[in-house]
Design a protein around this motif. Structure first.
Motif, PDB file in Angstrom:
ATOM      1  N   PHE A   6     109.394 -30.733   2.586  1.00 40.74           N
ATOM      2  CA  PHE A   6     108.240 -30.465   1.718  1.00 40.74           C
ATOM      3  C   PHE A   6     108.736 -29.945   0.366  1.00 40.74           C
ATOM      4  O   PHE A   6     109.544 -29.018   0.301  1.00 40.74           O
ATOM      5  CB  PHE A   6     107.311 -29.447   2.376  1.00 40.74           C
ATOM      6  CG  PHE A   6     106.209 -28.963   1.465  1.00 40.74           C
ATOM      7  CD1 PHE A   6     105.161 -29.802   1.121  1.00 40.74           C
ATOM      8  CD2 PHE A   6     106.248 -27.684   0.931  1.00 40.74           C
ATOM      9  CE1 PHE A   6     104.159 -29.371   0.272  1.00 40.74           C
ATOM     10  CE2 PHE A   6     105.245 -27.246   0.071  1.00 40.74           C
ATOM     11  CZ  PHE A   6     104.202 -28.089  -0.257  1.00 40.74           C
ATOM     12  N   ARG A  18     113.095 -18.248  -4.047  1.00 39.64           N
ATOM     13  CA  ARG A  18     111.966 -17.315  -3.899  1.00 39.64           C
ATOM     14  C   ARG A  18     112.426 -15.871  -4.044  1.00 39.64           C
ATOM     15  O   ARG A  18     111.739 -15.049  -4.667  1.00 39.64           O
ATOM     16  CB  ARG A  18     111.294 -17.543  -2.536  1.00 39.64           C
ATOM     17  CG  ARG A  18     110.490 -18.820  -2.508  1.00 39.64           C
ATOM     18  CD  ARG A  18     110.058 -19.211  -1.110  1.00 39.64           C
ATOM     19  NE  ARG A  18     109.274 -20.443  -1.169  1.00 39.64           N
ATOM     20  CZ  ARG A  18     109.079 -21.262  -0.152  1.00 39.64           C
ATOM     21  NH1 ARG A  18     109.599 -20.973   1.035  1.00 39.64           N
ATOM     22  NH2 ARG A  18     108.352 -22.345  -0.300  1.00 39.64           N
ATOM     23  N   LEU A  57     105.178 -24.043  -4.929  1.00 38.57           N
ATOM     24  CA  LEU A  57     104.072 -24.945  -4.564  1.00 38.57           C
ATOM     25  C   LEU A  57     103.612 -24.742  -3.125  1.00 38.57           C
ATOM     26  O   LEU A  57     104.423 -24.565  -2.224  1.00 38.57           O
ATOM     27  CB  LEU A  57     104.510 -26.402  -4.694  1.00 38.57           C
ATOM     28  CG  LEU A  57     104.294 -27.142  -5.995  1.00 38.57           C
ATOM     29  CD1 LEU A  57     104.845 -28.568  -5.853  1.00 38.57           C
ATOM     30  CD2 LEU A  57     102.829 -27.191  -6.388  1.00 38.57           C
ATOM     31  N   VAL A  58     102.289 -24.811  -2.931  1.00 39.25           N
ATOM     32  CA  VAL A  58     101.723 -24.906  -1.586  1.00 39.25           C
ATOM     33  C   VAL A  58     100.966 -26.236  -1.515  1.00 39.25           C
ATOM     34  O   VAL A  58     100.591 -26.792  -2.551  1.00 39.25           O
ATOM     35  CB  VAL A  58     100.775 -23.726  -1.265  1.00 39.25           C
ATOM     36  CG1 VAL A  58     101.545 -22.420  -1.227  1.00 39.25           C
ATOM     37  CG2 VAL A  58      99.627 -23.638  -2.255  1.00 39.25           C
ATOM     38  N   PRO A  59     100.737 -26.742  -0.290  1.00 36.43           N
ATOM     39  CA  PRO A  59     100.105 -28.066  -0.174  1.00 36.43           C
ATOM     40  C   PRO A  59      98.730 -28.108  -0.844  1.00 36.43           C
ATOM     41  O   PRO A  59      98.279 -29.173  -1.266  1.00 36.43           O
ATOM     42  CB  PRO A  59      99.974 -28.268   1.338  1.00 36.43           C
ATOM     43  CG  PRO A  59     101.002 -27.375   1.943  1.00 36.43           C
ATOM     44  CD  PRO A  59     101.138 -26.199   1.023  1.00 36.43           C
TER      45      PRO A  59
ATOM     46  N   PRO B  17     107.369 -25.176   9.225  1.00 36.12           N
ATOM     47  CA  PRO B  17     108.155 -24.259   8.371  1.00 36.12           C
ATOM     48  C   PRO B  17     108.036 -24.540   6.874  1.00 36.12           C
ATOM     49  O   PRO B  17     107.845 -23.608   6.089  1.00 36.12           O
ATOM     50  CB  PRO B  17     109.588 -24.483   8.856  1.00 36.12           C
ATOM     51  CG  PRO B  17     109.458 -24.972  10.250  1.00 36.12           C
ATOM     52  CD  PRO B  17     108.183 -25.773  10.299  1.00 36.12           C
ATOM     53  N   ARG B  19     105.694 -25.987   4.980  1.00 38.48           N
ATOM     54  CA  ARG B  19     104.397 -25.688   4.362  1.00 38.48           C
ATOM     55  C   ARG B  19     103.952 -24.246   4.622  1.00 38.48           C
ATOM     56  O   ARG B  19     103.427 -23.575   3.731  1.00 38.48           O
ATOM     57  CB  ARG B  19     103.333 -26.670   4.871  1.00 38.48           C
ATOM     58  CG  ARG B  19     103.537 -28.059   4.299  1.00 38.48           C
ATOM     59  CD  ARG B  19     102.662 -29.126   4.959  1.00 38.48           C
ATOM     60  NE  ARG B  19     102.955 -30.423   4.360  1.00 38.48           N
ATOM     61  CZ  ARG B  19     104.039 -31.155   4.628  1.00 38.48           C
ATOM     62  NH1 ARG B  19     104.950 -30.718   5.493  1.00 38.48           N
ATOM     63  NH2 ARG B  19     104.227 -32.305   4.029  1.00 38.48           N
ATOM     64  N   ALA B  21     105.828 -21.575   5.253  1.00 44.06           N
ATOM     65  CA  ALA B  21     106.632 -20.627   4.480  1.00 44.06           C
ATOM     66  C   ALA B  21     106.179 -20.641   3.020  1.00 44.06           C
ATOM     67  O   ALA B  21     106.166 -19.607   2.350  1.00 44.06           O
ATOM     68  CB  ALA B  21     108.119 -20.969   4.578  1.00 44.06           C
ATOM     69  N   ALA B  22     105.797 -21.816   2.536  1.00 40.25           N
ATOM     70  CA  ALA B  22     105.313 -21.900   1.156  1.00 40.25           C
ATOM     71  C   ALA B  22     104.031 -21.086   0.998  1.00 40.25           C
ATOM     72  O   ALA B  22     103.875 -20.331   0.027  1.00 40.25           O
ATOM     73  CB  ALA B  22     105.069 -23.362   0.775  1.00 40.25           C
ATOM     74  N   ARG B  23     103.135 -21.229   1.969  1.00 40.30           N
ATOM     75  CA  ARG B  23     101.869 -20.469   1.881  1.00 40.30           C
ATOM     76  C   ARG B  23     102.146 -18.966   1.985  1.00 40.30           C
ATOM     77  O   ARG B  23     101.561 -18.158   1.258  1.00 40.30           O
ATOM     78  CB  ARG B  23     100.934 -20.904   3.007  1.00 40.30           C
ATOM     79  CG  ARG B  23     100.461 -22.343   2.866  1.00 40.30           C
ATOM     80  CD  ARG B  23      99.450 -22.705   3.955  1.00 40.30           C
ATOM     81  NE  ARG B  23      99.009 -24.081   3.814  1.00 40.30           N
ATOM     82  CZ  ARG B  23      99.401 -25.084   4.611  1.00 40.30           C
ATOM     83  NH1 ARG B  23     100.222 -24.854   5.635  1.00 40.30           N
ATOM     84  NH2 ARG B  23      98.960 -26.305   4.406  1.00 40.30           N
ATOM     85  N   THR B  60     109.989 -15.468   5.785  1.00 42.97           N
ATOM     86  CA  THR B  60     109.903 -16.144   4.491  1.00 42.97           C
ATOM     87  C   THR B  60     111.113 -15.860   3.613  1.00 42.97           C
ATOM     88  O   THR B  60     111.532 -16.711   2.839  1.00 42.97           O
ATOM     89  CB  THR B  60     108.622 -15.695   3.748  1.00 42.97           C
ATOM     90  OG1 THR B  60     107.518 -15.883   4.630  1.00 42.97           O
ATOM     91  CG2 THR B  60     108.397 -16.513   2.487  1.00 42.97           C
TER      92      THR B  60
END
Lengths: 279, 194, 373
Positions: A6, A18, A57-59, B17, B19, B21-23, B60
């Motif tokens: 992703f 991050r 970015l998030v989906p 993981p 998506r 972890a991104a959220r 995260t």
């Protein structure tokens, strides 16, 4: 794009980026070193911004990408397509609809909101680099908050030209501590650095990330007798008539004909649309 | 030291993981960028005594490159196994840690941790500190990320004020309570309830 | 009426289609295969592997084909691919003493155990175009003999045994990894050597040359240059011991350099070191010269202010992917910044003209530019 994670980057790399972003937010204006990766586009094309965007970015994001203020410049098109392909995010050209905006050289005219993130592509993150090329020396200057060299340079400008002859990448002092390069935005954009949005700066080749949390004071360096002035070409946009937006000059013919148009294409388009609606 | 026989150290990770972890990071980043704002981080869980928000922070941000200190009762076999299995983070003494997790009471005293150097203020610890309660009251916060002022129910205000005095050095803290999460970067200035 | 340029996406797609057609060239000519590139352009493949930091001749050959023979572009393709690969572990240090040498020469001793092995070198070819190759090269065969199983010890070991060559500090510590950590200064020798081995051949060649011409001259002899295969071993945690996972071709160069000695050290020689993937001897020799020049501080030498002595300068500019990106990026749009400069210059000129007019109200001539120096 099958076979890739992703937002392209592997999870180890995203975590590393991050962590750097969090340090950047905790120490506004300080350039955090990070182990930038080779990206599938060249250094100089926005690899720092792309890595920061990929890590943030998030989906559910709606992404906007601009270069020189415009959504349709080729590199903006290319970066937008990259994230559509690798993160399947929705994209937009409307500044107001975007949740994450990646930019090169401009801050949108329309004020950003609390729900937005602005990611800058940065070529040379070190504001002192052209005064002192050695990283070991500039690091010391930042550590000691010793920015005399920068003031000397700006003052030499005044002595020679009667004013500060830096028209873009104009340095700011962040939260009264670090001097920061706001990336090569025109100094017209500097006042917009104090914003409701989270602003993240990524320099891929130079391996640095830095940040401005919302509402962080970012004061353009100046002198009492020569206060900072945000400038743009005089006149208004030849398309939408805006007088308050930054203008690009377009050469129309070989007889010296030229016109000025908004650099922020979405701002211009939405003003034209609003005028048509009103008519 | 065998991993828990019931396999509990395998559970509690991100379902997706990339998506998830991104959220999770988006929540973490937002609360650190906006001190006083309280976020919700409840998508993963870890063995007791860690809270879901602490579990989310660890998954995260931590990996094989980030020494992690487990403070007090958090330094127990189930947590160690869970951390090892999910992150591979090397466990470390407080003074070597990049991250430290525990209750606020167990994480103290703060002078055990790295605060960065004048050349590299980023070489400092970040704490994941559980509190009995967390809401937008009491202490008055000002500084980067805050428009006028914000409030947060902070403990030990004098200690935290000392930390802020170190800026640009110092410690950054995520306060947690169950699934609630708030950020306190070293740049935030703190005053007792005015 | 002016209409803003649109259609970036279509322009990009069309450019890519045209590029693909150009890459293939005349379809009446047979297409190159990856195998042909790998076998017949092996030195190009080696350079791409070395500077791409990935040992895979087939992928390097593919990258050369895809990049139309632009080796820096091919290196970029390999780097961008490499960085996406999961990392399973690290190999044991290579033992170049156990190399199966195709080539091994020393410029410092006429003969030494193991002998001088010339190997497949251009060194003594006469650089005359071979027009026979333009037609058909055929399949020339070299005479061969069974390899002598004798070990080929490093030349440096003979000097070392006499104490004439400075001993390098031994360490089992894991070196910092340039591809996983940001470059920071001071950079120790392990980091410097990593940067040099993946650095641009042309950049290192120029720097190495500059040391020979007097910019931090360090009197280098090629103590030994060896090219050949070395086994790669990796410890498998489940097994608890190291096993051989394959072998790679490398080029190793050790230069022997003069050193006057100091208060604490008797006079002895010092060395510069080069180790590069594949048969890449120009690069390995250059690397050794630059490595040695960068060691001035540790060896108590004078800083002559030469480029090759400046760690920050060398390491910050040796990577051709970084360099080509930033140099070429100035062709991207910069009209916002240029507009800001235009506005400033026009205004400064107006002000200067106004000042001039005020000083000499009769003058009607526009301001004259100062002549260029």
């Amino acid at each position: 794009m099958s076979g890739y994670n992703f937002a392209y980057l592997d999870e180890d790399t995203k975590r590393m980026i991050r962590r750097a972003i969090l340090k950047g937010l905790a120490v506004p204006g300080y350039q955090v070193p990070f182990a930038s990766r080779e990206m599938p586009m060249p250094y100089g094309w926005g690899t720092g911004g792309v890595q920061v965007s990929a890590a943030v970015l998030v989906p559910e994001d709606v992404m906007k990408v601009i270069d020189q203020g415009a959504d349709d410049t080729t590199n903006a098109v290319s970066i937008r397509a990259f994230f559509q392909k690798t993160a399947q995010v929705a994209v937009t050209e409307a500044t107001g609809e975007a949740t994450l905006i990646q930019t090169r050289h401009r801050i949108p005219e329309r004020p950003l909101t609390e729900d937005q993130i602005l990611v800058y592509q940065v070529p040379i993150p070190e504001p002192l680099r052209f005064l002192e090329p050695r990283e070991t020396e500039t690091r010391k200057m930042h550590a000691l908050a010793e920015y005399g060299l920068m003031h000397v340079k700006l003052y030499e400008d005044i002595a020679r030209h009667g004013e500060i002859a830096t028209s873009y990448a104009y340095p700011v002092k962040v939260a009264d501590r670090y001097v920061m390069d706001p990336s090569p935005i025109p100094k017209f954009d500097n006042p917009k650095l104090e914003s409701a949005a989270i602003q993240l700066f990524g320099a891929g080749r130079e391996q640095r990330i830095y940040a401005l949390p919302p509402w962080t004071p970012a004061v353009s360096l100046d002198f009492e007798d020569h206060p900072f002035e945000a400038r743009k070409a005089p006149g208004c946009c030849g398309i939408c008539g805006a007088e308050d937006s930054y203008l690009d000059e377009v050469i129309l013919d070989d007889a010296g004909g030229r016109m000025f148009v908004c650099s922020d294409t979405d701002y211009c388009r939405s003003r034209v649309a609003a005028a048509e609606d009103a008519a | 030291m065998n991993p828990a026989a019931d396999g509990s150290h395998f559970s509690g990770g991100f379902g997706d993981p990339g998506r998830d972890a991104a959220r999770a990071f988006r929540v973490i980043m937002t609360v650190l960028a906006r001190p006083g704002e309280i976020g919700e981080l409840g998508m993963v869980s870890a063995p007791a005594p860690l809270s879901p928000a602490q579990a989310g922070l660890i998954l995260t941000l931590c990996d094989t490159g980030t020494p992690l200190h487990l403070a007090g009762p958090a330094d127990c076999a189930p947590v160690r196994d869970w951390v090892r299995f999910h992150t591979g983070a090397p466990l470390a003494a407080a003074g070597d840690a990049e991250f430290a997790v525990g209750t606020w009471a167990d994480l103290k005293p703060l002078d055990r941790y790295r605060i960065g150097t004048p050349d590299y203020p980023d070489r400092s610890v970040t704490l994941f500190a559980e509190l009995p309660g967390l809401d937008a009251t009491d202490a008055v916060l000002t500084g980067p990320g805050i428009r006028d002022s914000a409030r947060l129910s902070l403990p030990d205000i004098a200690l935290l004020q000392d930390n802020a005095m170190l800026f640009p050095l110092g410690i950054d803290i995520f306060f947690t309570c169950g699934t609630a999460l708030a950020g306190l970067p070293r740049s935030t200035r703190i005053e007792a309830e005015g | 009426m002016y209409v803003a340029v649109k259609g970036g996406e279509r322009a990009i797609n069309n450019a890519h289609a045209w590029l693909a057609e150009e890459r293939r060239g005349d379809t009446g000519i047979a297409e190159l295969s990856i195998e042909q590139i790998r076998e017949q352009l092996a030195l190009a493949v080696n350079r791409v592997m070395a500077e791409g930091s990935l040992y895979d001749p087939d992928l390097a050959a593919l990258a050369i084909k895809q990049s139309r023979g632009d080796l820096i572009e091919a290196i970029f393709l390999i780097r961008a691919y490499r960085t996406t690969l999961p990392r399973f572990g690290a190999s044991e240090p290579l033992d170049t003493g156990a190399m199966d040498c195709d080539r091994r020469i020393s410029a410092t001793f006429k003969d030494a155990p193991g002998g001088q092995i010339l190997g497949p070198t251009f060194d003594y070819t006469h650089r005359l175009l071979d027009f026979k190759l333009a037609a058909e090269g055929g399949a020339p065969e070299a005479v061969s003999e069974p390899a002598d199983p004798m070990d080929i010890p490093h030349i440096a070991s003979f000097l070392g045994a006499e104490g004439l060559l400075q001993e390098e500090a031994k360490s089992d510590a894991t070196p910092r990894d340039l591809t996983r950590e940001p470059l920071s200064f001071p950079a120790d020798r392990a980091v410097r050597l990593q940067a040099l081995t993946r650095g641009d051949e042309g950049f290192l060649l120029g720097l190495g040359y500059s040391t020979q011409r007097g910019y931090a001259r360090n009197h280098a002899f090629v103590g030994e240059l060896r090219i050949g295969k070395v086994p790669v071993e990796m410890e498998i945690p489940e097994l608890g011991f190291a096993i051989e996972i394959g072998e790679i071709d490398v080029t190793e160069c050790e230069t022997v350099n003069q050193f006057k000695g100091s208060k604490v050290e008797p006079p002895q020689f010092t060395r510069g070191y080069g180790l590069v993937f594949g048969q890449t001897e120009r690069k390995a020799i250059s690397m050794a010269l630059v490595d040695r020049a960068l060691r001035w501080e540790e060896l108590g030498e004078e800083n002559a202010g030469a480029a090759a002595q400046n760690v920050e300068f060398v390491l910050s500019h040796s990577d051709n992917i970084q360099a080509t990106g930033f140099v070429e990026h100035i062709k991207l749009p910069h009209y916002v910044d240029f507009q800001a400069e235009l506005e400033l210059v026009r205004r400064l000129r107006r002000e200067a003209e106004a000042a001039q007019q005020a000083a000499a109200p009769d003058a009607t001539q526009p301001m004259v530019e100062e002549p260029a120096e």
